[in-house]
Design a protein around this motif. Structure first.
Motif, PDB file in Angstrom:
ATOM      1  N   LYS A   1       0.854  -1.300  -0.032  1.00  0.00           N
ATOM      2  CA  LYS A   1       0.156  -0.110   0.059  1.00  0.00           C
ATOM      3  C   LYS A   1       0.942   1.409  -0.132  1.00  0.00           C
ATOM      4  O   LYS A   1       0.611   2.202  -0.729  1.00  0.00           O
ATOM      5  CB  LYS A   1      -0.904  -0.009   1.347  1.00  0.00           C
ATOM      6  CG  LYS A   1      -2.227  -1.011   1.231  1.00  0.00           C
ATOM      7  CD  LYS A   1      -2.999  -0.993   2.226  1.00  0.00           C
ATOM      8  CE  LYS A   1      -3.808  -2.201   2.483  1.00  0.00           C
ATOM      9  NZ  LYS A   1      -4.777  -2.212   3.620  1.00  0.00           N
ATOM     10  N   GLN A   2       1.838   1.147   0.726  1.00  0.00           N
ATOM     11  CA  GLN A   2       2.728   2.474   0.832  1.00  0.00           C
ATOM     12  C   GLN A   2       3.499   2.595  -0.438  1.00  0.00           C
ATOM     13  O   GLN A   2       3.791   3.600  -0.862  1.00  0.00           O
ATOM     14  CB  GLN A   2       3.785   2.396   2.073  1.00  0.00           C
ATOM     15  CG  GLN A   2       3.155   2.485   3.561  1.00  0.00           C
ATOM     16  CD  GLN A   2       4.298   2.152   4.372  1.00  0.00           C
ATOM     17  OE1 GLN A   2       5.412   1.477   4.251  1.00  0.00           O
ATOM     18  NE2 GLN A   2       3.900   2.594   5.637  1.00  0.00           N
ATOM     19  N   GLN A   3       3.677   1.471  -1.096  1.00  0.00           N
ATOM     20  CA  GLN A   3       4.527   1.580  -2.378  1.00  0.00           C
ATOM     21  C   GLN A   3       3.536   2.370  -3.429  1.00  0.00           C
ATOM     22  O   GLN A   3       4.251   2.866  -4.393  1.00  0.00           O
ATOM     23  CB  GLN A   3       5.247   0.216  -2.944  1.00  0.00           C
ATOM     24  CG  GLN A   3       6.153   0.468  -4.046  1.00  0.00           C
ATOM     25  CD  GLN A   3       7.087   1.278  -3.849  1.00  0.00           C
ATOM     26  OE1 GLN A   3       7.893   1.144  -2.846  1.00  0.00           O
ATOM     27  NE2 GLN A   3       7.455   2.097  -4.925  1.00  0.00           N
ATOM     28  N   VAL A   4       2.452   1.933  -3.282  1.00  0.00           N
ATOM     29  CA  VAL A   4       1.315   2.310  -4.149  1.00  0.00           C
ATOM     30  C   VAL A   4       1.373   3.958  -4.082  1.00  0.00           C
ATOM     31  O   VAL A   4       1.298   4.651  -5.010  1.00  0.00           O
ATOM     32  CB  VAL A   4       0.312   1.617  -4.103  1.00  0.00           C
ATOM     33  CG1 VAL A   4      -1.125   2.408  -4.992  1.00  0.00           C
ATOM     34  CG2 VAL A   4      -0.074   0.225  -4.602  1.00  0.00           C
ATOM     35  N   GLN A   5       1.204   4.403  -2.843  1.00  0.00           N
ATOM     36  CA  GLN A   5       1.231   5.791  -2.381  1.00  0.00           C
ATOM     37  C   GLN A   5       2.334   6.354  -2.915  1.00  0.00           C
ATOM     38  O   GLN A   5       2.319   7.536  -3.767  1.00  0.00           O
ATOM     39  CB  GLN A   5       1.073   5.766  -0.992  1.00  0.00           C
ATOM     40  CG  GLN A   5      -0.572   5.329  -0.512  1.00  0.00           C
ATOM     41  CD  GLN A   5      -0.376   5.686   0.870  1.00  0.00           C
ATOM     42  OE1 GLN A   5       0.573   5.610   1.655  1.00  0.00           O
ATOM     43  NE2 GLN A   5      -1.683   5.823   1.384  1.00  0.00           N
ATOM     44  N   ILE A   6       3.656   5.892  -2.543  1.00  0.00           N
ATOM     45  CA  ILE A   6       4.858   6.575  -3.198  1.00  0.00           C
ATOM     46  C   ILE A   6       4.759   6.681  -4.808  1.00  0.00           C
ATOM     47  O   ILE A   6       5.271   7.572  -5.270  1.00  0.00           O
ATOM     48  CB  ILE A   6       6.010   5.578  -2.485  1.00  0.00           C
ATOM     49  CG1 ILE A   6       6.222   5.730  -1.240  1.00  0.00           C
ATOM     50  CG2 ILE A   6       7.168   6.061  -3.318  1.00  0.00           C
ATOM     51  CD1 ILE A   6       7.110   4.733  -0.522  1.00  0.00           C
TER      52      ILE A   6
ATOM     53  N   SER B   1       2.234   6.633  -6.662  1.00  0.00           N
ATOM     54  CA  SER B   1       1.329   7.819  -7.035  1.00  0.00           C
ATOM     55  C   SER B   1       2.074   9.248  -6.785  1.00  0.00           C
ATOM     56  O   SER B   1       2.038  10.148  -7.566  1.00  0.00           O
ATOM     57  CB  SER B   1       0.117   7.670  -6.326  1.00  0.00           C
ATOM     58  OG  SER B   1      -0.724   8.707  -6.518  1.00  0.00           O
ATOM     59  N   LEU B   2       2.520   9.379  -5.579  1.00  0.00           N
ATOM     60  CA  LEU B   2       3.249  10.726  -5.377  1.00  0.00           C
ATOM     61  C   LEU B   2       4.446  11.048  -6.186  1.00  0.00           C
ATOM     62  O   LEU B   2       4.442  12.211  -6.616  1.00  0.00           O
ATOM     63  CB  LEU B   2       3.681  10.738  -3.861  1.00  0.00           C
ATOM     64  CG  LEU B   2       2.442  10.508  -2.728  1.00  0.00           C
ATOM     65  CD1 LEU B   2       3.019  10.704  -1.296  1.00  0.00           C
ATOM     66  CD2 LEU B   2       1.556  12.114  -2.987  1.00  0.00           C
ATOM     67  N   GLU B   3       5.021  10.152  -6.452  1.00  0.00           N
ATOM     68  CA  GLU B   3       6.223  10.379  -7.476  1.00  0.00           C
ATOM     69  C   GLU B   3       5.805  10.680  -8.969  1.00  0.00           C
ATOM     70  O   GLU B   3       6.360  11.428  -9.287  1.00  0.00           O
ATOM     71  CB  GLU B   3       7.068   9.328  -7.632  1.00  0.00           C
ATOM     72  CG  GLU B   3       8.294   8.927  -6.293  1.00  0.00           C
ATOM     73  CD  GLU B   3       8.895   7.422  -6.351  1.00  0.00           C
ATOM     74  OE1 GLU B   3       8.335   6.706  -7.213  1.00  0.00           O
ATOM     75  OE2 GLU B   3       9.873   7.709  -5.652  1.00  0.00           O
ATOM     76  N   ARG B   4       4.731  10.082  -9.342  1.00  0.00           N
ATOM     77  CA  ARG B   4       4.006  10.597 -10.542  1.00  0.00           C
ATOM     78  C   ARG B   4       3.490  12.085 -10.627  1.00  0.00           C
ATOM     79  O   ARG B   4       3.860  13.029 -11.420  1.00  0.00           O
ATOM     80  CB  ARG B   4       2.957   9.765 -11.028  1.00  0.00           C
ATOM     81  CG  ARG B   4       3.411   8.483 -11.480  1.00  0.00           C
ATOM     82  CD  ARG B   4       2.358   7.503 -12.304  1.00  0.00           C
ATOM     83  NE  ARG B   4       1.455   7.249 -11.260  1.00  0.00           N
ATOM     84  CZ  ARG B   4       1.134   6.161 -10.651  1.00  0.00           C
ATOM     85  NH1 ARG B   4       2.084   5.302 -10.533  1.00  0.00           N
ATOM     86  NH2 ARG B   4       0.232   5.984  -9.505  1.00  0.00           N
ATOM     87  N   GLU B   5       2.932  12.236  -9.398  1.00  0.00           N
ATOM     88  CA  GLU B   5       2.591  13.760  -9.278  1.00  0.00           C
ATOM     89  C   GLU B   5       3.536  14.550  -8.980  1.00  0.00           C
ATOM     90  O   GLU B   5       3.539  15.647  -9.589  1.00  0.00           O
ATOM     91  CB  GLU B   5       1.585  13.860  -8.073  1.00  0.00           C
ATOM     92  CG  GLU B   5       1.153  15.162  -7.605  1.00  0.00           C
ATOM     93  CD  GLU B   5       0.064  15.539  -8.462  1.00  0.00           C
ATOM     94  OE1 GLU B   5      -0.261  16.782  -8.574  1.00  0.00           O
ATOM     95  OE2 GLU B   5      -0.516  15.056  -9.383  1.00  0.00           O
ATOM     96  N   ASN B   6       4.709  14.191  -8.382  1.00  0.00           N
ATOM     97  CA  ASN B   6       5.831  15.245  -8.389  1.00  0.00           C
ATOM     98  C   ASN B   6       6.495  15.275  -9.633  1.00  0.00           C
ATOM     99  O   ASN B   6       6.853  16.490  -9.900  1.00  0.00           O
ATOM    100  CB  ASN B   6       6.768  14.293  -7.255  1.00  0.00           C
ATOM    101  CG  ASN B   6       7.867  15.398  -6.667  1.00  0.00           C
ATOM    102  OD1 ASN B   6       7.829  16.615  -6.961  1.00  0.00           O
ATOM    103  ND2 ASN B   6       9.164  14.905  -6.192  1.00  0.00           N
ATOM    104  N   ALA B   7       6.621  14.214 -10.508  1.00  0.00           N
ATOM    105  CA  ALA B   7       7.071  14.555 -11.744  1.00  0.00           C
ATOM    106  C   ALA B   7       6.225  15.693 -12.640  1.00  0.00           C
ATOM    107  O   ALA B   7       6.842  16.404 -13.431  1.00  0.00           O
ATOM    108  CB  ALA B   7       7.222  13.188 -12.614  1.00  0.00           C
ATOM    109  N   LYS B   8       4.920  15.392 -12.659  1.00  0.00           N
ATOM    110  CA  LYS B   8       4.292  16.402 -13.289  1.00  0.00           C
ATOM    111  C   LYS B   8       4.188  17.801 -12.897  1.00  0.00           C
ATOM    112  O   LYS B   8       4.321  18.605 -13.456  1.00  0.00           O
ATOM    113  CB  LYS B   8       2.724  16.106 -13.094  1.00  0.00           C
ATOM    114  CG  LYS B   8       2.101  14.585 -13.782  1.00  0.00           C
ATOM    115  CD  LYS B   8       0.657  14.356 -13.606  1.00  0.00           C
ATOM    116  CE  LYS B   8       0.475  13.140 -14.114  1.00  0.00           C
ATOM    117  NZ  LYS B   8      -1.085  12.876 -13.700  1.00  0.00           N
ATOM    118  N   LEU B   9       4.488  17.954 -11.378  1.00  0.00           N
ATOM    119  CA  LEU B   9       4.745  19.197 -10.842  1.00  0.00           C
ATOM    120  C   LEU B   9       6.167  20.003 -11.272  1.00  0.00           C
ATOM    121  O   LEU B   9       6.356  21.165 -11.401  1.00  0.00           O
ATOM    122  CB  LEU B   9       4.436  19.209  -9.257  1.00  0.00           C
ATOM    123  CG  LEU B   9       3.197  18.857  -8.813  1.00  0.00           C
ATOM    124  CD1 LEU B   9       3.144  18.884  -7.257  1.00  0.00           C
ATOM    125  CD2 LEU B   9       2.199  20.062  -9.202  1.00  0.00           C
TER     126      LEU B   9
END
Length: 109
Positions: free
Chosen positions: A53-58, A60-68
């Protein structure tokens, strides 16, 4: 557990829910839960561990970070372009003020 139930279980092993298995063999889901918990455990999909679950969240956050970060690069480029345009306009404004000042004649003299 009767042989009829065991035989039908094989065909549902990977894709069914407890309710569908119970309907197929003619029993209630509660019977499976209460009397055959080992079968109920096999029917249920495996739960994701906390690490998964944590890896899925990580991820997701890494993809969002790349977009930002991409958006940040784009915005910095726009800021640089606007700063250049602003400097050009400041220079033009100063030149126009200088030209206007030299052409103004006081009519009260």
């Amino acid at each position: 557990m009767d042989a009829n139930f065991r035989g039908k279980w094989v065909s549902f092993q990977c894709k069914s829910t407890i309710t569908t298995v119970a309907k197929e063999v003619g029993v209630t889901p509660a019977l499976i839960h209460n009397h055959y918990p080992e079968i109920a455990d096999k029917i249920r999909p495996p739960k994701k561990s906390n690490n998964q679950k944590q890896q899925v969240q990580i991820d997701s956050l890494e993809r969002e970070n790349a977009k930002l970060r991409d958006e940040q690069v784009t915005l910095k480029a726009k800021i640089a372009k606007l700063a250049t345009q602003n400097e050009v306009l400041i220079i033009e404004n100063a030149e126009l003020k200088k030209a206007a000042k030299s052409k103004v004649v006081d009519i009260n003299r």
